[in-house]
Design a protein around this motif. Sequence first.
Motif, PDB file in Angstrom:
ATOM      1  N   LEU A   5       1.015  -2.263 -11.953  1.00  0.00           N
ATOM      2  CA  LEU A   5       0.297  -3.476 -11.565  1.00  0.00           C
ATOM      3  C   LEU A   5       0.533  -3.791 -10.092  1.00  0.00           C
ATOM      4  O   LEU A   5       1.672  -3.864  -9.628  1.00  0.00           O
ATOM      5  CB  LEU A   5       0.754  -4.652 -12.429  1.00  0.00           C
ATOM      6  CG  LEU A   5      -0.051  -5.944 -12.283  1.00  0.00           C
ATOM      7  CD1 LEU A   5      -1.479  -5.753 -12.801  1.00  0.00           C
ATOM      8  CD2 LEU A   5       0.626  -7.078 -13.034  1.00  0.00           C
ATOM      9  N   ASP A   6      -0.554  -4.007  -9.373  1.00  0.00           N
ATOM     10  CA  ASP A   6      -0.495  -4.427  -7.978  1.00  0.00           C
ATOM     11  C   ASP A   6      -0.469  -5.955  -7.945  1.00  0.00           C
ATOM     12  O   ASP A   6      -1.454  -6.610  -8.301  1.00  0.00           O
ATOM     13  CB  ASP A   6      -1.716  -3.886  -7.232  1.00  0.00           C
ATOM     14  CG  ASP A   6      -1.751  -4.271  -5.760  1.00  0.00           C
ATOM     15  OD1 ASP A   6      -0.932  -5.121  -5.339  1.00  0.00           O
ATOM     16  OD2 ASP A   6      -2.606  -3.736  -5.026  1.00  0.00           O
ATOM     17  N   SER A  63       0.819  -1.217   0.000  1.00  0.00           N
ATOM     18  CA  SER A  63       0.000   0.000   0.000  1.00  0.00           C
ATOM     19  C   SER A  63       0.848   1.260   0.000  1.00  0.00           C
ATOM     20  O   SER A  63       0.566   2.221  -0.724  1.00  0.00           O
ATOM     21  CB  SER A  63      -0.950   0.004   1.209  1.00  0.00           C
ATOM     22  OG  SER A  63      -1.932  -1.006   1.080  1.00  0.00           O
ATOM     23  N   THR A  64       1.908   1.290   0.823  1.00  0.00           N
ATOM     24  CA  THR A  64       2.760   2.486   0.833  1.00  0.00           C
ATOM     25  C   THR A  64       3.556   2.595  -0.453  1.00  0.00           C
ATOM     26  O   THR A  64       3.822   3.700  -0.932  1.00  0.00           O
ATOM     27  CB  THR A  64       3.712   2.489   2.040  1.00  0.00           C
ATOM     28  OG1 THR A  64       4.618   1.376   1.962  1.00  0.00           O
ATOM     29  CG2 THR A  64       2.941   2.436   3.352  1.00  0.00           C
ATOM     30  N   ALA A  65       3.934   1.448  -1.032  1.00  0.00           N
ATOM     31  CA  ALA A  65       4.643   1.485  -2.313  1.00  0.00           C
ATOM     32  C   ALA A  65       3.728   2.046  -3.406  1.00  0.00           C
ATOM     33  O   ALA A  65       4.151   2.864  -4.231  1.00  0.00           O
ATOM     34  CB  ALA A  65       5.119   0.082  -2.685  1.00  0.00           C
ATOM     35  N   PHE A  66       2.476   1.615  -3.405  1.00  0.00           N
ATOM     36  CA  PHE A  66       1.520   2.119  -4.390  1.00  0.00           C
ATOM     37  C   PHE A  66       1.314   3.618  -4.210  1.00  0.00           C
ATOM     38  O   PHE A  66       1.318   4.388  -5.185  1.00  0.00           O
ATOM     39  CB  PHE A  66       0.194   1.375  -4.252  1.00  0.00           C
ATOM     40  CG  PHE A  66      -0.840   1.771  -5.264  1.00  0.00           C
ATOM     41  CD1 PHE A  66      -0.865   1.176  -6.512  1.00  0.00           C
ATOM     42  CD2 PHE A  66      -1.795   2.734  -4.969  1.00  0.00           C
ATOM     43  CE1 PHE A  66      -1.819   1.541  -7.461  1.00  0.00           C
ATOM     44  CE2 PHE A  66      -2.748   3.113  -5.905  1.00  0.00           C
ATOM     45  CZ  PHE A  66      -2.758   2.506  -7.159  1.00  0.00           C
ATOM     46  N   ALA A  67       1.143   4.044  -2.964  1.00  0.00           N
ATOM     47  CA  ALA A  67       0.931   5.470  -2.702  1.00  0.00           C
ATOM     48  C   ALA A  67       2.126   6.295  -3.159  1.00  0.00           C
ATOM     49  O   ALA A  67       1.970   7.382  -3.737  1.00  0.00           O
ATOM     50  CB  ALA A  67       0.662   5.688  -1.214  1.00  0.00           C
ATOM     51  N   TYR A 108       5.508  -2.326 -10.637  1.00  0.00           N
ATOM     52  CA  TYR A 108       4.804  -3.315  -9.831  1.00  0.00           C
ATOM     53  C   TYR A 108       4.919  -2.930  -8.356  1.00  0.00           C
ATOM     54  O   TYR A 108       5.936  -2.377  -7.930  1.00  0.00           O
ATOM     55  CB  TYR A 108       5.438  -4.701  -9.972  1.00  0.00           C
ATOM     56  CG  TYR A 108       5.589  -5.229 -11.371  1.00  0.00           C
ATOM     57  CD1 TYR A 108       4.705  -6.178 -11.888  1.00  0.00           C
ATOM     58  CD2 TYR A 108       6.660  -4.824 -12.183  1.00  0.00           C
ATOM     59  CE1 TYR A 108       4.868  -6.689 -13.166  1.00  0.00           C
ATOM     60  CE2 TYR A 108       6.822  -5.323 -13.467  1.00  0.00           C
ATOM     61  CZ  TYR A 108       5.920  -6.262 -13.952  1.00  0.00           C
ATOM     62  OH  TYR A 108       6.084  -6.759 -15.212  1.00  0.00           O
ATOM     63  N   VAL A 109       3.886  -3.271  -7.578  1.00  0.00           N
ATOM     64  CA  VAL A 109       3.992  -3.212  -6.119  1.00  0.00           C
ATOM     65  C   VAL A 109       3.515  -4.545  -5.567  1.00  0.00           C
ATOM     66  O   VAL A 109       2.602  -5.176  -6.120  1.00  0.00           O
ATOM     67  CB  VAL A 109       3.168  -2.052  -5.525  1.00  0.00           C
ATOM     68  CG1 VAL A 109       3.692  -0.707  -6.009  1.00  0.00           C
ATOM     69  CG2 VAL A 109       1.676  -2.186  -5.837  1.00  0.00           C
ATOM     70  N   GLY A 110       4.142  -4.984  -4.477  1.00  0.00           N
ATOM     71  CA  GLY A 110       3.774  -6.259  -3.874  1.00  0.00           C
ATOM     72  C   GLY A 110       4.134  -6.278  -2.407  1.00  0.00           C
ATOM     73  O   GLY A 110       4.585  -5.280  -1.836  1.00  0.00           O
ATOM     74  N   THR A 111       3.958  -7.436  -1.794  1.00  0.00           N
ATOM     75  CA  THR A 111       4.203  -7.565  -0.366  1.00  0.00           C
ATOM     76  C   THR A 111       4.847  -8.900  -0.049  1.00  0.00           C
ATOM     77  O   THR A 111       4.715  -9.866  -0.804  1.00  0.00           O
ATOM     78  CB  THR A 111       2.886  -7.414   0.425  1.00  0.00           C
ATOM     79  OG1 THR A 111       3.163  -7.388   1.825  1.00  0.00           O
ATOM     80  CG2 THR A 111       1.927  -8.551   0.137  1.00  0.00           C
ATOM     81  N   ALA A 148       8.897  -2.216  -7.872  1.00  0.00           N
ATOM     82  CA  ALA A 148       9.767  -2.411  -9.033  1.00  0.00           C
ATOM     83  C   ALA A 148       9.304  -1.510 -10.165  1.00  0.00           C
ATOM     84  O   ALA A 148       8.101  -1.404 -10.420  1.00  0.00           O
ATOM     85  CB  ALA A 148       9.760  -3.867  -9.482  1.00  0.00           C
ATOM     86  N   VAL A 149      10.256  -0.867 -10.825  1.00  0.00           N
ATOM     87  CA  VAL A 149       9.934   0.066 -11.901  1.00  0.00           C
ATOM     88  C   VAL A 149      10.914  -0.136 -13.044  1.00  0.00           C
ATOM     89  O   VAL A 149      12.132  -0.221 -12.822  1.00  0.00           O
ATOM     90  CB  VAL A 149      10.002   1.532 -11.416  1.00  0.00           C
ATOM     91  CG1 VAL A 149       9.550   2.475 -12.518  1.00  0.00           C
ATOM     92  CG2 VAL A 149       9.169   1.744 -10.161  1.00  0.00           C
ATOM     93  N   GLN A 150      10.397  -0.208 -14.264  1.00  0.00           N
ATOM     94  CA  GLN A 150      11.279  -0.307 -15.423  1.00  0.00           C
ATOM     95  C   GLN A 150      12.179   0.923 -15.493  1.00  0.00           C
ATOM     96  O   GLN A 150      11.755   2.045 -15.190  1.00  0.00           O
ATOM     97  CB  GLN A 150      10.441  -0.404 -16.703  1.00  0.00           C
ATOM     98  CG  GLN A 150       9.558  -1.640 -16.781  1.00  0.00           C
ATOM     99  CD  GLN A 150      10.315  -2.908 -17.136  1.00  0.00           C
ATOM    100  OE1 GLN A 150      11.519  -2.876 -17.406  1.00  0.00           O
ATOM    101  NE2 GLN A 150       9.618  -4.032 -17.155  1.00  0.00           N
ATOM    102  N   ALA A 151      13.436   0.718 -15.882  1.00  0.00           N
ATOM    103  CA  ALA A 151      14.443   1.780 -15.825  1.00  0.00           C
ATOM    104  C   ALA A 151      14.036   3.013 -16.623  1.00  0.00           C
ATOM    105  O   ALA A 151      14.292   4.144 -16.206  1.00  0.00           O
ATOM    106  CB  ALA A 151      15.775   1.233 -16.329  1.00  0.00           C
ATOM    107  N   HIS A 152      13.387   2.814 -17.772  1.00  0.00           N
ATOM    108  CA  HIS A 152      13.054   3.970 -18.608  1.00  0.00           C
ATOM    109  C   HIS A 152      11.944   4.820 -17.993  1.00  0.00           C
ATOM    110  O   HIS A 152      11.739   5.967 -18.387  1.00  0.00           O
ATOM    111  CB  HIS A 152      12.664   3.520 -20.015  1.00  0.00           C
ATOM    112  CG  HIS A 152      11.343   2.812 -20.092  1.00  0.00           C
ATOM    113  ND1 HIS A 152      11.199   1.483 -19.764  1.00  0.00           N
ATOM    114  CD2 HIS A 152      10.106   3.246 -20.451  1.00  0.00           C
ATOM    115  CE1 HIS A 152       9.933   1.125 -19.922  1.00  0.00           C
ATOM    116  NE2 HIS A 152       9.246   2.174 -20.331  1.00  0.00           N
ATOM    117  N   ILE A 153      11.225   4.250 -17.020  1.00  0.00           N
ATOM    118  CA  ILE A 153      10.172   4.985 -16.333  1.00  0.00           C
ATOM    119  C   ILE A 153      10.700   5.669 -15.080  1.00  0.00           C
ATOM    120  O   ILE A 153      10.283   6.782 -14.728  1.00  0.00           O
ATOM    121  CB  ILE A 153       9.023   4.028 -15.945  1.00  0.00           C
ATOM    122  CG1 ILE A 153       8.322   3.488 -17.191  1.00  0.00           C
ATOM    123  CG2 ILE A 153       8.027   4.696 -14.998  1.00  0.00           C
ATOM    124  CD1 ILE A 153       7.456   4.506 -17.899  1.00  0.00           C
TER     125      ILE A 153
END
Length: 455
Positions: A211-212, A110-114, A230-233, A248-253
Amino acid sequence: MSSSTDSAAARGKAGLGPAGAPLPHPDLAARWRAAREPAAITHLDAAGCARTSRAAIAAHAEYLTEESRVGGYVAEIRHSQTLTQARANLAQLLGPGLTADDVTFHHSASTAFAALIDAWPLPAGGRIGVVPSEFGSNAMVLAARAARDGIELVDLPVDGDGRIDLDRLGHSELAGLDLVTFPHVPSQRGIVQPAAEVAARAAAAGVPLLLDVAQSLGQVPTTRIAAAAYVGTSRKWLCGPRGVGILAVQAHICDQLTPSAPNLHTATWDASRPPDPLVTLRPGPAGPAGPAGSASGPPGSTSGPRAREKYDHSAFGPLDGIARMGIGESAAAARLGLAVAVAELLAAGPTAVHARIAALGALGRQRLDGVAGWRVREPAAESTGIITLIPPDGVDVHAIRDQLYTDAGILTSAIPTGRAPRDMTGPLLRASPHAYTDPGELEALADGLDRLTRR
């Protein structure tokens, strides 16, 4: 009890799947049960917090002991390779195109998504594609960003099961969006969204997908989706400790993200110098420095050698790459436990684990549907271990959840409507077996549910 229910009960007791064939990978299930402490209850809540192995618990505890011997920062540096390998393993589970350098840890999904929604570059009046089954906390974050910046939240087309309808999701529906986000597997509905197909169509339209995977990573395949982020737990299907989120985030983003709350772990006053691995004090121009950002005089004073310096708002900036999305201080011991849990999943073979969970989910749905008037919400053959049950009229889901635990020693979850208010019309009961679950435990749930509901 109907003949079909009798038949399902017999198969469950015999360890057979819905079609009468043996459940897959019984040896894996036995090994995973043996790797854990003997269960004190019938644990059917992997979607809430799964059972952790002895090895993961030991890694967690041994790291805490090392912290007491050498200090927390030194202990973390000593285990940096293990943590890097954990990030590489997570990148392997998520993929494609991700490496350890694209993955960081957070407090929770949740905190990663926020953090990502807050940092994501969206134009004023931008549009985000969402689904009605969005997790409640994430929905609040989206609503807050929408209210703050005039963002429009646009529902993607879904079918009667809440699944994104690919027949109605064309280029024109995606082209006007700036971001798409949804949970791969909803918390309150055990379906799998066609994430790979949506990601491909969104990418063709120039739209990134966030994507969650909190309810999918470790439970269903996640390696071929090609989302932008992506966010996960840790604590659910990965069987790790509580208190670790994954981002996790693609490098170009990543370098397009601008966190609104920078700190000394995620940004630097001097963009040419990376942060030190240990906290150190450096002498300032007028002697030893005090706390970060302090001057030599008291707050508000006009004396002291630095009092007349202007505050340069452009003198700092976010670190490169995924480091700008980190959190700095954390319970590092839990990350070591997660490292072991992820390694155990890879050693067991994710495909085998996924197949075992899916078979148990299908068996549970067939056995539980219709028991004392409870109805399974998702399709019987859905390939997840999440089983959601709609109660009979007048039955209090939370009371049944409590009685299952106190009277029968069975752990399930009661899902309130606030979990997904646009997808639920009332509370649900959720059961979620993992690979270590014995089929007889689903039979115990059916018996307990029947007895307590009729009582």
